[in-house]
Design a protein around this motif. Structure first.
Motif, PDB file in Angstrom:
ATOM      1  N   ASN A  94       0.810  -1.213   0.000  1.00 39.88           N
ATOM      2  CA  ASN A  94       0.000   0.000   0.000  1.00 39.88           C
ATOM      3  C   ASN A  94       0.841   1.260   0.000  1.00 39.88           C
ATOM      4  O   ASN A  94       0.395   2.304  -0.494  1.00 39.88           O
ATOM      5  N   THR A  95       2.058   1.174   0.534  1.00 39.00           N
ATOM      6  CA  THR A  95       2.963   2.320   0.458  1.00 39.00           C
ATOM      7  C   THR A  95       3.323   2.613  -0.990  1.00 39.00           C
ATOM      8  O   THR A  95       3.379   3.780  -1.414  1.00 39.00           O
ATOM      9  N   VAL A  96       3.557   1.554  -1.763  1.00 37.55           N
ATOM     10  CA  VAL A  96       3.819   1.731  -3.197  1.00 37.55           C
ATOM     11  C   VAL A  96       2.611   2.377  -3.873  1.00 37.55           C
ATOM     12  O   VAL A  96       2.750   3.275  -4.721  1.00 37.55           O
ATOM     13  N   LYS A  97       1.405   1.951  -3.491  1.00 38.42           N
ATOM     14  CA  LYS A  97       0.197   2.539  -4.082  1.00 38.42           C
ATOM     15  C   LYS A  97       0.065   4.011  -3.729  1.00 38.42           C
ATOM     16  O   LYS A  97      -0.361   4.820  -4.551  1.00 38.42           O
ATOM     17  N   VAL A  98       0.430   4.367  -2.501  1.00 35.27           N
ATOM     18  CA  VAL A  98       0.376   5.780  -2.101  1.00 35.27           C
ATOM     19  C   VAL A  98       1.346   6.602  -2.934  1.00 35.27           C
ATOM     20  O   VAL A  98       1.011   7.687  -3.432  1.00 35.27           O
ATOM     21  N   LEU A  99       2.560   6.080  -3.106  1.00 32.74           N
ATOM     22  CA  LEU A  99       3.563   6.801  -3.894  1.00 32.74           C
ATOM     23  C   LEU A  99       3.178   6.914  -5.360  1.00 32.74           C
ATOM     24  O   LEU A  99       3.557   7.870  -6.040  1.00 32.74           O
ATOM     25  N   SER A 100       2.431   5.927  -5.865  1.00 39.03           N
ATOM     26  CA  SER A 100       1.981   5.974  -7.259  1.00 39.03           C
ATOM     27  C   SER A 100       0.601   6.631  -7.395  1.00 39.03           C
ATOM     28  O   SER A 100      -0.012   6.563  -8.445  1.00 39.03           O
ATOM     29  N   ARG A 101       0.117   7.217  -6.290  1.00 32.52           N
ATOM     30  CA  ARG A 101      -1.163   7.949  -6.251  1.00 32.52           C
ATOM     31  C   ARG A 101      -2.355   7.054  -6.581  1.00 32.52           C
ATOM     32  O   ARG A 101      -3.366   7.513  -7.082  1.00 32.52           O
ATOM     33  N   ASP A 102      -2.241   5.785  -6.255  1.00 28.71           N
ATOM     34  CA  ASP A 102      -3.347   4.848  -6.450  1.00 28.71           C
ATOM     35  C   ASP A 102      -4.136   4.735  -5.140  1.00 28.71           C
ATOM     36  O   ASP A 102      -4.248   3.678  -4.538  1.00 28.71           O
ATOM     37  N   TRP A 103      -4.721   5.865  -4.708  1.00 26.42           N
ATOM     38  CA  TRP A 103      -5.313   5.930  -3.369  1.00 26.42           C
ATOM     39  C   TRP A 103      -6.613   5.137  -3.266  1.00 26.42           C
ATOM     40  O   TRP A 103      -6.985   4.711  -2.181  1.00 26.42           O
ATOM     41  N   LYS A 599       9.069 -10.509 -14.798  1.00 27.90           N
ATOM     42  CA  LYS A 599       8.684 -10.561 -13.388  1.00 27.90           C
ATOM     43  C   LYS A 599       9.841 -10.149 -12.488  1.00 27.90           C
ATOM     44  O   LYS A 599       9.646  -9.471 -11.481  1.00 27.90           O
ATOM     45  N   ALA A 600      11.064 -10.577 -12.882  1.00 34.39           N
ATOM     46  CA  ALA A 600      12.222 -10.216 -12.067  1.00 34.39           C
ATOM     47  C   ALA A 600      12.447  -8.710 -12.073  1.00 34.39           C
ATOM     48  O   ALA A 600      12.724  -8.097 -11.040  1.00 34.39           O
ATOM     49  N   LYS A 601      12.309  -8.102 -13.262  1.00 33.29           N
ATOM     50  CA  LYS A 601      12.479  -6.654 -13.356  1.00 33.29           C
ATOM     51  C   LYS A 601      11.398  -5.924 -12.576  1.00 33.29           C
ATOM     52  O   LYS A 601      11.662  -4.936 -11.888  1.00 33.29           O
ATOM     53  N   ALA A 602      10.168  -6.435 -12.717  1.00 36.63           N
ATOM     54  CA  ALA A 602       9.060  -5.799 -11.997  1.00 36.63           C
ATOM     55  C   ALA A 602       9.258  -5.923 -10.492  1.00 36.63           C
ATOM     56  O   ALA A 602       9.013  -4.979  -9.732  1.00 36.63           O
ATOM     57  N   ALA A 603       9.712  -7.117 -10.055  1.00 41.61           N
ATOM     58  CA  ALA A 603       9.933  -7.321  -8.622  1.00 41.61           C
ATOM     59  C   ALA A 603      11.038  -6.406  -8.105  1.00 41.61           C
ATOM     60  O   ALA A 603      10.934  -5.833  -7.017  1.00 41.61           O
ATOM     61  N   LYS A 604      12.110  -6.278  -8.923  1.00 41.35           N
ATOM     62  CA  LYS A 604      13.214  -5.411  -8.522  1.00 41.35           C
ATOM     63  C   LYS A 604      12.766  -3.963  -8.434  1.00 41.35           C
ATOM     64  O   LYS A 604      13.133  -3.228  -7.510  1.00 41.35           O
ATOM     65  N   LEU A 605      11.949  -3.552  -9.421  1.00 43.77           N
ATOM     66  CA  LEU A 605      11.436  -2.181  -9.412  1.00 43.77           C
ATOM     67  C   LEU A 605      10.526  -1.947  -8.213  1.00 43.77           C
ATOM     68  O   LEU A 605      10.591  -0.902  -7.556  1.00 43.77           O
ATOM     69  N   ASN A 606       9.687  -2.942  -7.919  1.00 41.49           N
ATOM     70  CA  ASN A 606       8.801  -2.811  -6.761  1.00 41.49           C
ATOM     71  C   ASN A 606       9.594  -2.704  -5.462  1.00 41.49           C
ATOM     72  O   ASN A 606       9.267  -1.913  -4.581  1.00 41.49           O
ATOM     73  N   GLU A 607      10.654  -3.550  -5.359  1.00 42.50           N
ATOM     74  CA  GLU A 607      11.489  -3.488  -4.158  1.00 42.50           C
ATOM     75  C   GLU A 607      12.158  -2.128  -4.022  1.00 42.50           C
ATOM     76  O   GLU A 607      12.288  -1.589  -2.912  1.00 42.50           O
ATOM     77  N   TYR A 608      12.557  -1.570  -5.177  1.00 45.18           N
ATOM     78  CA  TYR A 608      13.194  -0.247  -5.171  1.00 45.18           C
ATOM     79  C   TYR A 608      12.237   0.812  -4.637  1.00 45.18           C
ATOM     80  O   TYR A 608      12.570   1.597  -3.748  1.00 45.18           O
ATOM     81  N   TRP A 609      11.000   0.802  -5.176  1.00 48.46           N
ATOM     82  CA  TRP A 609      10.014   1.790  -4.732  1.00 48.46           C
ATOM     83  C   TRP A 609       9.565   1.538  -3.303  1.00 48.46           C
ATOM     84  O   TRP A 609       9.296   2.488  -2.551  1.00 48.46           O
ATOM     85  N   VAL A 610       9.483   0.262  -2.913  1.00 45.79           N
ATOM     86  CA  VAL A 610       9.116  -0.044  -1.528  1.00 45.79           C
ATOM     87  C   VAL A 610      10.182   0.483  -0.571  1.00 45.79           C
ATOM     88  O   VAL A 610       9.869   1.072   0.476  1.00 45.79           O
TER      89      VAL A 610
END
Length: 728
Positions: A94-103, A599-610
């Motif tokens: 949900n922190t990622v969603k807040v940062l991406s304005r997906d409230w 999926k690996a790139k997406a996971a890495k990107l998600n971890e970065y934003w998290v």
């Protein structure tokens, strides 16, 4: 309790009454439940403020209370450690969603966490307004405005709330105003004066409010704006945009929804299935309800007791099992077609409601006290549901038996207001067929080729007397499973073919192989689904799938051909043409190198934003914490700072720093007020003589140039005592 403490307690109590009015309407106007936890948190926080507990006590205690409340509300039967892990993952997502304005897609637990933190800040502000600034008018005005808005534009009745708020607010404003006047004028005997002033004040306010409440009221000059606003809000559902997922209330269908990727359960089973929960039989023109069959008691089924609910499974077919693991638990049982019995490690039993074709789990003694229970895992034994094509096409009407005539009447019910063109369309689509199966298949096929679109966002809601099915078939032709399935049921019923509306979950996402070569499927809230069941006298209820883009894995045996070999007809527009082929396709899809890389790139990107998000939250918590507690740590910092300086460079700047601290505390020096007069005011506030002594030395040092008058070693102790008194 001395008079000062008693007065503060009264202020905090009245402040809580105002804040309470903000929380009371939440259950009625929003989907917020368990409001009592938020109310207890406010009371608890104000009590900690009242007793002036230091931050290193209040912060952990409040944190533990928030943690306990979230666990009590959202654990859904999970153990402590699994829930903590789930909550931690939810915070990251949900922190990622807040940062991406997906409230709009934030989870309920994360929203509740944010709400607790907001209440934490508000209780701090209440303490500041009540005990430091001695002003509460802005908050009182916002409370009145909030209640009037809710009373005007929602179903909340604020008639009594506004009376309570006016009484509370006027008393609080009067007390604070009187207290400010006493402190400013430095009047002795404040407790006695305040006590004498309170009695006529309460009487006057109560009398005035009572007269205003009981007096005759003139009629409204302006019309109610709500009907006008609602009339302009075309195609907007009653609750706005909803979140997809299984729900109990189907009385008003339609409107947009947003996706929810939360996993509801995983299941290990050898076959791809629709996961059924219940059915509804009465169509109202707007949605579905269950008929009231008085005197029909649910049947009790013990764990492990065989009860063949679906008539479609063959005794020659092997018994299979579906092992369920739930992450969001419910009391209802999710089951495959061909149910035989359910196994569970605990004690309890099931109740089968024939009216809803629904199983519910219970704990206790079914002959005495029992209650619903939410199971986190269980295993269901079943035989694969299969249907004879010969029997399906051989059904051209209902048998002449009383039981069947009652069933046909129940499951061909339609509202009298249903437009005739719905039936005309059904007759037109099925005119060339003489049996129920082909008629049902013709209507099912129509939704795949009739210009219909599957859409979750631009979905209309029937207004006024408009029929839900008629609107979809002839006006919008755009919707999701509820639109397609309800329309097919209504069209079949218009042809006197008994049909009902079924609810549950689509098969889910294939996740690979499990034990005993079973397939593992993951079912999220996005898989919540509805479909159609048609009654065939010799077979029971047979599922059909009209929703565009969905495939029903029903097994129809082709036994019409005169051959010793009987092969299954391709499952109705199913993705599966054999037992092995879909596994190969899905396994290839999963093991695809490109998919893994993505999926690996997406996971890495998600971890970065998290990581960034958690870092921002951590820094924000520290900053907010420092701001909240600044009146506690700044005095300590000043004492440490001036203890390090030489005496000849310290006294004047230390005195000026003290004046700034007193000003921020709310003890402001009036324009033109002399330092000695201000010092007397400060001494009366703190019940001391330190400020006058320090001011006398300051004037001798600054205006007389007498450095010996400073005596910093002694003045430092006096100055330090005053600085410590500014800690709040």
């Amino acid at each position: 309790m001395n008079r000062s403490k008693l007065f503060s307690f009264v202020l905090y109590s009245l402040g809580f009454m105002l804040l309470w009015e903000w929380l009371l309407p939440l259950e009625q106007i929003t989907k917020t439940t368990e409001v009592q936890y938020f109310i207890f948190f406010v009371i608890f926080s104000l009590l900690l403020n009242f007793f002036h507990c230091p931050w290193y006590i209040t912060w952990p205690v409040k944190g533990i209370f928030i943690f306990y409340s979230l666990f009590a509300i959202f654990s859904d039967g999970l153990g402590l450690f699994p829930w903590v892990f789930q909550m931690f993952e939810s915070v990251k997502v949900n922190t990622v969603k807040v940062l991406s304005r997906d409230w709009l897609n934030l989870s309920s637990s994360y929203r509740s966490l944010l709400f607790f933190l907001l209440l934490w800040q508000i209780t701090y502000l209440l303490r500041y307004w009540l005990t430091v600034k001695r002003k509460i008018f802005a908050f009182y005005l916002m409370t009145v405005f909030y209640i009037t808005l809710l009373d005007t534009f929602t179903e909340y009745n604020g008639e009594r709330a506004i009376v309570r708020t006016v009484i509370t607010g006027f008393i609080l404003l009067s007390l604070l105003s009187f207290k400010r006047m006493l402190e400013k004028e430095q009047i002795d005997g404040q407790g006695f004066l305040l006590k004498r002033w309170m009695v006529p004040l309460v009487f006057m306010i109560s009398f005035g409010v009572a007269i205003g409440y009981l007096s005759p009221k003139a009629a409204s000059i302006w019309p109610d704006p709500v009907p006008f606003i609602e009339s302009k809000a075309e195609n907007v559902g009653r609750g706005g945009i909803s979140k997809i997922g299984y729900g109990m209330d189907d009385t008003h269908l339609g409107g947009p929804f947003i996706n929810d990727d939360r996993v509801v359960f995983t299941v290990s089973t050898p076959t791809r299935q629709y996961w059924k929960i219940e059915t509804k039989d009465v169509y109202t023109g707007k949605g579905w309800v269950a008929s009231n069959q008085a005197g029909v008691e649910p049947e009790v089924i013990q764990y492990g007791e065989e009860r063949k609910i679906d008539e479609s499974s063959s005794s020659n077919d092997p018994v299979r099992e579906a092992m369920f693991n739930f992450y969001i638990v419910y009391p209802h049982v999710v089951r495959p077609y061909g149910f035989l019995f359910m196994e569970n490690e605990g004690t309890g039993f099931l109740r089968y409601d024939m009216r809803l074709d629904k199983l519910t789990s219970y704990t206790g003694d079914y002959t005495g006290d029992f209650k619903e229970v939410r199971l986190s895992k269980y295993t269901i034994k079943y035989r694969l549901a299969s249907y004879s094509l010969k029997d399906l096409r051989g059904t051209k009407g209902m048998m002449d038996e009383s039981d069947f005539s009652t069933l046909q009447k129940q499951y061909t019910q339609l509202p009298e207001t249903l437009p005739e063109r719905v039936r005309n369309l059904a007759v037109e689509l099925t005119a060339e067929y003489d049996n129920w199966y082909d008629k049902a298949k013709a209507i099912e096929k129509y939704f795949q080729t009739g210009g219909f679109s599957y859409d979750q966002t631009r979905v209309a809601v029937p207004a006024g007397d408009e029929d839900y099915v008629d609107q979809f078939l002839f006006d919008t032709k755009r919707g999701y499973c509820d639109n397609f399935s309800t329309s097919m049921v209504v069209m079949l019923r218009s042809l006197d073919i008994p049909a009902r509306w079924a609810k549950g979950y689509a098969p889910g996402q294939y996740k690979g192989r499990g034990e005993n070569e079973n397939r593992i499927y993951e079912i999220t809230n996005n898989e919540a689904h509805s479909w159609v069941e048609v009654f065939f006298p010799s077979l029971g209820w047979v599922p059909f799938e009209p929703t565009k883009g969905f495939n029903n894995p029903v097994n129809v045996i082709n036994d019409e051909e005169k051959s010793s070999f009987t092969a299954p007809v391709a499952r109705q527009d199913s993705e599966e043409t054999s037992e092995n082929q879909p596994v190969e396709k899905e396994e290839k899809k999963i093991t695809s190198v490109n998919m893994k890389d993505k999926k690996a790139k997406a996971a890495k990107l998600n971890e970065y934003w998290v990581a960034i998000g958690l870092g921002i939250i951590f820094i924000s918590i520290i900053v907010v914490g420092l701001l909240i507690s600044r009146n506690r740590w700044i005095p300590r910092l000043l004492i440490w700072k001036y203890n390090k300086r030489p005496a000849d460079e310290t006294f004047a700047s230390a005195y000026e720093a003290l004046l700034k601290r007193l000003d921020r505390l709310g003890l402001k020096r009036e324009p033109g007020q002399t330092l000695r007069s201000y010092a007397t005011y400060i001494d009366s506030h703190f019940d001391t003589t330190d400020m006058s002594l320090l001011t006398e030395r300051y004037e001798k040092f600054v205006y007389g140039g007498d450095e010996d008058a400073v005596n910093w070693e002694y003045s430092r102790e006096v100055w330090g005592n005053l600085i410590k008194k500014t800690k709040i």
